[in-house]
Write a protein that holds these residues in place. Structure first.
Motif, PDB file in Angstrom:
ATOM      1  N   GLU A 177      51.265  43.349  40.023  1.00 28.83           N
ATOM      2  CA  GLU A 177      51.094  44.544  41.091  1.00 28.83           C
ATOM      3  C   GLU A 177      50.565  43.851  42.272  1.00 28.83           C
ATOM      4  O   GLU A 177      50.397  44.728  43.348  1.00 28.83           O
ATOM      5  N   GLY A 178      50.349  42.505  42.356  1.00 32.34           N
ATOM      6  CA  GLY A 178      50.001  41.982  43.926  1.00 32.34           C
ATOM      7  C   GLY A 178      48.618  42.110  44.176  1.00 32.34           C
ATOM      8  O   GLY A 178      48.433  41.802  45.305  1.00 32.34           O
TER       9      GLY A 178
ATOM     10  N   ARG B 165      50.961  36.303  47.304  1.00 35.30           N
ATOM     11  CA  ARG B 165      51.054  36.694  46.022  1.00 35.30           C
ATOM     12  C   ARG B 165      51.698  35.544  45.244  1.00 35.30           C
ATOM     13  O   ARG B 165      52.240  34.565  45.585  1.00 35.30           O
ATOM     14  N   VAL B 166      51.252  35.569  43.834  1.00 34.91           N
ATOM     15  CA  VAL B 166      51.579  34.556  43.001  1.00 34.91           C
ATOM     16  C   VAL B 166      52.190  35.064  41.795  1.00 34.91           C
ATOM     17  O   VAL B 166      52.287  36.243  41.579  1.00 34.91           O
ATOM     18  N   LYS B 167      52.914  34.037  40.962  1.00 35.61           N
ATOM     19  CA  LYS B 167      53.347  34.389  39.664  1.00 35.61           C
ATOM     20  C   LYS B 167      52.489  33.920  38.675  1.00 35.61           C
ATOM     21  O   LYS B 167      51.514  33.416  38.734  1.00 35.61           O
ATOM     22  N   LEU B 168      52.978  34.736  37.399  1.00 30.77           N
ATOM     23  CA  LEU B 168      51.849  34.421  36.205  1.00 30.77           C
ATOM     24  C   LEU B 168      51.865  32.961  36.063  1.00 30.77           C
ATOM     25  O   LEU B 168      50.604  32.726  35.813  1.00 30.77           O
ATOM     26  N   ALA B 169      52.739  32.317  35.880  1.00 35.37           N
ATOM     27  CA  ALA B 169      52.733  30.871  35.624  1.00 35.37           C
ATOM     28  C   ALA B 169      52.147  29.956  36.526  1.00 35.37           C
ATOM     29  O   ALA B 169      51.901  28.749  36.187  1.00 35.37           O
TER      30      ALA B 169
ATOM     31  N   PHE C 100      37.158  38.061  34.978  1.00 39.74           N
ATOM     32  CA  PHE C 100      37.263  39.137  35.977  1.00 39.74           C
ATOM     33  C   PHE C 100      37.954  40.241  35.201  1.00 39.74           C
ATOM     34  O   PHE C 100      37.827  41.199  35.552  1.00 39.74           O
ATOM     35  N   PHE C 101      38.721  39.888  34.144  1.00 44.78           N
ATOM     36  CA  PHE C 101      39.438  40.892  33.276  1.00 44.78           C
ATOM     37  C   PHE C 101      39.049  40.820  32.042  1.00 44.78           C
ATOM     38  O   PHE C 101      39.054  39.564  31.500  1.00 44.78           O
ATOM     39  N   LYS C 102      39.105  41.884  31.184  1.00 48.23           N
ATOM     40  CA  LYS C 102      38.979  41.877  29.912  1.00 48.23           C
ATOM     41  C   LYS C 102      40.065  41.145  28.887  1.00 48.23           C
ATOM     42  O   LYS C 102      39.546  40.511  28.103  1.00 48.23           O
ATOM     43  N   THR C 103      41.289  41.316  29.479  1.00 44.79           N
ATOM     44  CA  THR C 103      42.220  40.908  28.608  1.00 44.79           C
ATOM     45  C   THR C 103      43.220  40.017  29.484  1.00 44.79           C
ATOM     46  O   THR C 103      43.309  40.299  30.700  1.00 44.79           O
ATOM     47  N   ARG C 104      44.045  39.231  29.067  1.00 39.86           N
ATOM     48  CA  ARG C 104      44.916  38.451  29.690  1.00 39.86           C
ATOM     49  C   ARG C 104      45.953  39.416  30.165  1.00 39.86           C
ATOM     50  O   ARG C 104      46.514  39.452  31.197  1.00 39.86           O
ATOM     51  N   GLY C 105      46.336  40.224  29.386  1.00 40.62           N
ATOM     52  CA  GLY C 105      47.310  41.443  29.677  1.00 40.62           C
ATOM     53  C   GLY C 105      46.816  42.076  31.076  1.00 40.62           C
ATOM     54  O   GLY C 105      47.645  42.446  31.605  1.00 40.62           O
ATOM     55  N   LEU C 106      45.600  42.461  31.088  1.00 35.44           N
ATOM     56  CA  LEU C 106      45.133  43.121  32.376  1.00 35.44           C
ATOM     57  C   LEU C 106      45.293  42.135  33.516  1.00 35.44           C
ATOM     58  O   LEU C 106      45.479  42.657  34.646  1.00 35.44           O
ATOM     59  N   ALA C 107      44.913  40.853  33.302  1.00 33.31           N
ATOM     60  CA  ALA C 107      45.125  39.997  34.399  1.00 33.31           C
ATOM     61  C   ALA C 107      46.532  39.809  34.890  1.00 33.31           C
ATOM     62  O   ALA C 107      46.974  39.735  36.047  1.00 33.31           O
ATOM     63  N   GLN C 108      47.654  39.703  33.962  1.00 29.64           N
ATOM     64  CA  GLN C 108      48.950  39.815  34.321  1.00 29.64           C
ATOM     65  C   GLN C 108      49.093  40.961  34.868  1.00 29.64           C
ATOM     66  O   GLN C 108      50.119  40.855  35.828  1.00 29.64           O
ATOM     67  N   ALA C 109      48.941  41.956  34.489  1.00 29.08           N
ATOM     68  CA  ALA C 109      49.270  43.352  35.087  1.00 29.08           C
ATOM     69  C   ALA C 109      48.683  43.154  36.636  1.00 29.08           C
ATOM     70  O   ALA C 109      49.536  43.574  37.654  1.00 29.08           O
ATOM     71  N   ALA C 110      47.569  42.655  37.015  1.00 34.02           N
ATOM     72  CA  ALA C 110      47.190  42.741  38.259  1.00 34.02           C
ATOM     73  C   ALA C 110      47.862  41.847  39.117  1.00 34.02           C
ATOM     74  O   ALA C 110      48.012  42.135  40.219  1.00 34.02           O
ATOM     75  N   ILE C 111      48.299  40.755  38.505  1.00 36.74           N
ATOM     76  CA  ILE C 111      48.946  39.687  39.106  1.00 36.74           C
ATOM     77  C   ILE C 111      50.367  40.274  39.438  1.00 36.74           C
ATOM     78  O   ILE C 111      50.817  40.067  40.640  1.00 36.74           O
TER      79      ILE C 111
END
Length: 130
Positions: A28-29, A37-41, A15-26
């Motif tokens: 940002e809600g 909403r969820v936390k990264l971990a 869904f995302f090219k990098t984990r960083g983008l996935a983390q940013a989306a998480i």
């Protein structure tokens, strides 16, 4: 496989090219699991319903399998199943965008060039784009 963090799963499911983008989306809600909403971990679990927004596209998927390794697209698509309503909404949105192109999306750079300005002016006067 034991537990996989939701950001790793989103990355592995492509869904995302990098984990960083996935983390940013998480952060940002833009990623909701079970409507919250969820936390990264937070671990992804089989059967979870994940709603995510990427740009203008909103998808709802059900987790079918877990993986923390990013593989080929056909393998990644077996990790989830998109709901019928989500597919229907996405197809309707694509059809709407095909019929009505947002004029602002045509401008890829910040400010129109002289050539762009002339084309816009020509469009306004005779309704014809070259």
């Amino acid at each position: 496989m034991g537990e996989v963090r939701i950001d790793k799963w989103l990355w592995a499911a492509r869904f995302f090219k990098t984990r960083g983008l996935a983390q940013a989306a998480i952060g940002e809600g833009k990623v909701l699991v079970g409507g919250e909403r969820v936390k990264l971990a937070r671990p992804a679990r089989i059967g979870d319903e994940v709603r995510l927004r990427i740009g203008d596209i909103e998808r709802t998927v059900r987790v079918l399998a877990l993986s923390d390794v990013r593989g080929p697209a056909p393998v990644a698509q077996r990790l989830y199943e998109e709901t019928e309503e989500s597919v229907r909404r996405r197809v309707q949105e694509q059809a709407r965008r095909a019929l009505f192109a947002e004029p602002a999306h045509a401008i890829e750079r910040g400010r129109p060039t002289k050539r762009d300005r002339r084309r816009i002016e020509r469009m306004r006067t005779d309704g014809n784009v070259d």
